[in-house]
Design a protein around this motif. Structure first.
Motif: not given
Length: 91
Positions: A55-61, A71-82, A85-91
């Protein structure tokens, strides 16, 4: 690492870590995006390694599986479309 407690708490902690805020300061609150009690109950009733919820929460997947991996991921920077690097996953 997988979550031993309510999965919503783990998701909130990971997003808060990325945002550098307290989990209670997330805006809007995580529960506005998804029913956290229902998510927790659904995952606990599912067979491990057979269920994944995304599911999505704000810009996070957010991806959570029935084994408790988050796993919390920001697939794309909404400002630049790139790619972000922000990602929090299980170890």
């Amino acid at each position: 690492m997988h979550s031993e407690g309510p999965v919503g708490v783990e998701i909130a902690k990971r997003i808060a870590s990325i945002e550098d805020v307290d989990p209670t300061d997330l805006e809007p609150p995580l529960y506005d995006a998804i029913d956290l009690d229902a998510l927790d109950a659904f995952l606990r009733s599912s067979h491990p390694d057979e269920t994944t919820v995304e599911f999505r929460y704000e810009q996070y997947s957010i991806t959570v599986d029935s084994a408790g991996d988050v796993c919390v991921d920001v697939p794309y920077d909404t400002a630049s479309g790139s790619q972000s690097q922000k990602r929090q996953t299980s170890d």
